[in-house]
Design a protein around this motif. Structure first.
Motif, mmCIF file in Angstrom:
data_model
loop_
_atom_site.group_PDB
_atom_site.id
_atom_site.type_symbol
_atom_site.label_atom_id
_atom_site.label_comp_id
_atom_site.label_asym_id
_atom_site.label_seq_id
_atom_site.Cartn_x
_atom_site.Cartn_y
_atom_site.Cartn_z
ATOM 1 N N LEU A 1 0.838 -1.207 0.000
ATOM 2 C CA LEU A 1 0.000 0.000 0.000
ATOM 3 C C LEU A 1 0.872 1.255 0.000
ATOM 4 O O LEU A 1 0.593 2.220 -0.725
ATOM 5 C CB LEU A 1 -0.937 -0.003 1.210
ATOM 6 C CG LEU A 1 -1.893 1.200 1.286
ATOM 7 C CD1 LEU A 1 -2.874 1.188 0.118
ATOM 8 C CD2 LEU A 1 -2.646 1.223 2.613
ATOM 9 N N ALA A 2 1.939 1.228 0.789
ATOM 10 C CA ALA A 2 2.819 2.393 0.864
ATOM 11 C C ALA A 2 3.541 2.626 -0.470
ATOM 12 O O ALA A 2 3.781 3.769 -0.868
ATOM 13 C CB ALA A 2 3.827 2.227 2.003
ATOM 14 N N VAL A 3 3.869 1.543 -1.164
ATOM 15 C CA VAL A 3 4.457 1.664 -2.504
ATOM 16 C C VAL A 3 3.446 2.298 -3.452
ATOM 17 O O VAL A 3 3.751 3.253 -4.173
ATOM 18 C CB VAL A 3 4.886 0.270 -3.028
ATOM 19 C CG1 VAL A 3 5.071 0.273 -4.541
ATOM 20 C CG2 VAL A 3 6.166 -0.185 -2.332
ATOM 21 N N GLU A 4 2.241 1.797 -3.437
ATOM 22 C CA GLU A 4 1.231 2.246 -4.406
ATOM 23 C C GLU A 4 0.771 3.671 -4.156
ATOM 24 O O GLU A 4 0.288 4.335 -5.070
ATOM 25 C CB GLU A 4 0.028 1.297 -4.410
ATOM 26 C CG GLU A 4 0.345 -0.118 -4.902
ATOM 27 C CD GLU A 4 0.930 -0.165 -6.307
ATOM 28 O OE1 GLU A 4 0.770 0.814 -7.053
ATOM 29 O OE2 GLU A 4 1.574 -1.175 -6.650
ATOM 30 N N THR A 5 0.887 4.142 -2.924
ATOM 31 C CA THR A 5 0.450 5.502 -2.602
ATOM 32 C C THR A 5 1.608 6.494 -2.665
ATOM 33 O O THR A 5 1.449 7.660 -2.294
ATOM 34 C CB THR A 5 -0.177 5.548 -1.191
ATOM 35 O OG1 THR A 5 0.694 4.873 -0.278
ATOM 36 C CG2 THR A 5 -1.526 4.857 -1.171
ATOM 37 N N ASP A 6 2.772 6.036 -3.113
ATOM 38 C CA ASP A 6 3.957 6.891 -3.265
ATOM 39 C C ASP A 6 4.502 7.362 -1.926
ATOM 40 O O ASP A 6 5.221 8.356 -1.861
ATOM 41 C CB ASP A 6 3.638 8.109 -4.167
ATOM 42 C CG ASP A 6 4.882 8.656 -4.864
ATOM 43 O OD1 ASP A 6 5.873 7.907 -5.001
ATOM 44 O OD2 ASP A 6 4.876 9.831 -5.266
ATOM 45 N N ASN A 7 4.142 6.640 -0.860
ATOM 46 C CA ASN A 7 4.728 6.972 0.441
ATOM 47 C C ASN A 7 6.152 6.455 0.552
ATOM 48 O O ASN A 7 6.972 7.054 1.238
ATOM 49 C CB ASN A 7 3.875 6.386 1.569
ATOM 50 C CG ASN A 7 2.609 7.187 1.814
ATOM 51 O OD1 ASN A 7 2.629 8.412 1.826
ATOM 52 N ND2 ASN A 7 1.493 6.496 1.977
ATOM 53 N N LEU A 8 6.435 5.341 -0.100
ATOM 54 C CA LEU A 8 7.801 4.821 -0.152
ATOM 55 C C LEU A 8 8.418 5.271 -1.459
ATOM 56 O O LEU A 8 7.854 5.044 -2.534
ATOM 57 C CB LEU A 8 7.806 3.296 -0.091
ATOM 58 C CG LEU A 8 7.396 2.653 1.225
ATOM 59 C CD1 LEU A 8 7.548 1.139 1.134
ATOM 60 C CD2 LEU A 8 8.247 3.170 2.381
ATOM 61 N N LYS A 9 9.553 5.893 -1.370
ATOM 62 C CA LYS A 9 10.243 6.348 -2.570
ATOM 63 C C LYS A 9 11.616 5.695 -2.636
ATOM 64 O O LYS A 9 12.172 5.294 -1.619
ATOM 65 C CB LYS A 9 10.404 7.865 -2.543
ATOM 66 C CG LYS A 9 9.066 8.598 -2.651
ATOM 67 C CD LYS A 9 9.279 10.101 -2.691
ATOM 68 C CE LYS A 9 7.989 10.861 -2.477
ATOM 69 N NZ LYS A 9 7.061 10.829 -3.591
ATOM 70 N N GLU A 10 12.132 5.608 -3.843
ATOM 71 C CA GLU A 10 13.485 5.101 -4.055
ATOM 72 C C GLU A 10 13.733 3.775 -3.358
ATOM 73 O O GLU A 10 14.790 3.568 -2.759
ATOM 74 C CB GLU A 10 14.515 6.160 -3.641
ATOM 75 C CG GLU A 10 14.427 7.361 -4.571
ATOM 76 C CD GLU A 10 15.252 8.557 -4.127
ATOM 77 O OE1 GLU A 10 16.266 8.343 -3.453
ATOM 78 O OE2 GLU A 10 14.865 9.693 -4.466
ATOM 79 N N TRP A 11 12.735 2.902 -3.397
ATOM 80 C CA TRP A 11 12.964 1.524 -2.935
ATOM 81 C C TRP A 11 13.416 0.773 -4.184
ATOM 82 O O TRP A 11 12.735 0.790 -5.207
ATOM 83 C CB TRP A 11 11.694 0.919 -2.310
ATOM 84 C CG TRP A 11 10.524 0.835 -3.239
ATOM 85 C CD1 TRP A 11 9.593 1.790 -3.459
ATOM 86 C CD2 TRP A 11 10.180 -0.272 -4.091
ATOM 87 N NE1 TRP A 11 8.689 1.373 -4.386
ATOM 88 C CE2 TRP A 11 9.014 0.114 -4.803
ATOM 89 C CE3 TRP A 11 10.714 -1.540 -4.318
ATOM 90 C CZ2 TRP A 11 8.384 -0.736 -5.724
ATOM 91 C CZ3 TRP A 11 10.104 -2.375 -5.236
ATOM 92 C CH2 TRP A 11 8.951 -1.964 -5.924
#
Lengths: 256, 256
Positions: free
Chosen positions: A48-58
């Motif tokens: 969810l955090a990936v899809e909502t752009d909360n996680l960046k540069e992973w």
């Protein structure tokens, strides 16, 4: 060809023949084969955090979520997540008034938007992060021109053409691969387009800048970007985004 | 007080005492009590589309997803989804250099960001969409000033203050409710702030415009918005967004 590769291929074959039920795969994130918790990372929260752009540069799938991502991508849930987004895009597109001058366009990203790279990311070469990403191997996959269409995206493409939109494919693939991309798009069912924009072989900017400047050129050329669909936030941020953007899921990799 | 309300209260009590395992609640979206499929809508896909801003102007929870949303909000998954976002926000904040002039701020939305309205949305007055939203009842809830803190948000707030950030609360709540908001924030643990910005009682613009112009005024006043956290995309789109935004989950309602 090791044992794990055989298992993987069997998994894919099973998934294609009879997709894993999402009810089952959703049980898996927290549990190993013996039911014990593998890691403190909640893979649903991570996705969810990936899809909502909360996680960046992973730049890699967390080790404890590789099985989860594999099962998600090969199961029903990924496909249904895509279908809901493309259905919503069509619902929006149907409500638009087109001028009929051929300048109303819809921008499609290619990788994991129009075409699916699941066969590469599931293969022994990457195995959903079990092996590091290797651009040489990915480029060989590009040259094969064997990526299938994402079903919802192909349907949206056909619906948009039916409504009178012109299609622009805008991809981060280098121009050196133009011929294989054209071959792949056509074989997957994307038979016509207004423009196919690839990245210059010597371009050094990042994805957001490249896509923003390409869209700016389109608008300066008189086109109106009525919709814009991609699997990466770098497709959908920056400038000249179009009237509305649609984000397809992609927990396999990050393009910054 | 009907039977269904009793069941709801028992569910909440159970959830608080011993949170529903997300492994169990994730089984529920597709199945009624007899295991049959309730609707063609995949509620996980619906929630993902809400969180990624693919669905806009949805003004009620789809009927077939009300139980799903209820179980999600009352279970572990919602809390863990919040925790991962606020942990990521802290990781980002720790890496920033502050000037020490007191102008580095972090913007917090209030409703379902700093404070949780779950007790209202779960109550008989709304019951996760089983009854239509009623602003009179919601305003009574505001006046009670009884909303608890979202644990991850309160922790982030404390961590940010520890790092030297100033906190600005920016809410769509009308100024008429200033006193109850102050009381609620303090009682929930948010004991200090640089500014608390509420919406003028006669303001008629939409949420994006209101929040954008408020952030613009902050920047014109010399503040640097280093981070911005909210549960609605209208908190995180428009202008003057700050250096980085963080989206907390909220499948209960949409503010456009």
């Amino acid at each position: 060809m090791g044992f794990s590769f055989l298992i993987l291929m069997l998994t894919i074959a099973t998934a294609v023949a009879s997709p894993i039920k999402d009810q089952i795969l959703l049980l898996m994130p927290h549990s190993g084969s013996a039911g014990h918790k593998q890691s403190d990372l909640n893979c649903l929260s991570w996705r969810l955090a990936v899809e909502t752009d909360n996680l960046k540069e992973w730049y890699q799938i967390p080790e404890s979520c590789r099985d989860y991502v594999k099962n998600y991508m090969l199961g029903n849930q990924y496909r249904e997540d895509c279908d809901l987004v493309t259905a919503e895009a069509y619902k929006y597109a149907k409500g638009l008034n087109l001028t009929g001058d051929g300048k109303d366009i819809w921008v499609f990203d290619i990788d994991d938007t129009a075409l699916s790279n699941i066969p590469f990311y599931a293969s022994e070469d990457f195995a959903f992060g079990a092996k590091p990403y290797n651009s040489t191997l990915f480029n060989e996959w590009l040259e094969e021109a064997a990526a299938p269409a994402i079903p919802g995206s192909l349907q949206l493409y056909e619906q948009l053409i039916g409504l009178g939109f012109k299609i622009v494919f805008l991809t981060g693939t280098r121009e050196a691969y133009t011929e294989s991309r054209i071959k792949n798009l056509k074989e997957a069912g994307y038979i016509e387009w207004e423009k196919l924009i690839l990245k210059g072989d010597n371009y050094t900017g990042n994805a957001v800048d490249y896509k923003s400047s390409s869209r700016k050129e389109l608008e300066e050329g008189g086109y109106r970007i009525r919709g814009n669909v991609g699997d990466q936030w770098s497709d959908l941020t920056g400038s000249n985004l179009g009237d509305r953007t649609f984000k397809l899921p992609d927990p396999m990799y990050y393009v910054g």
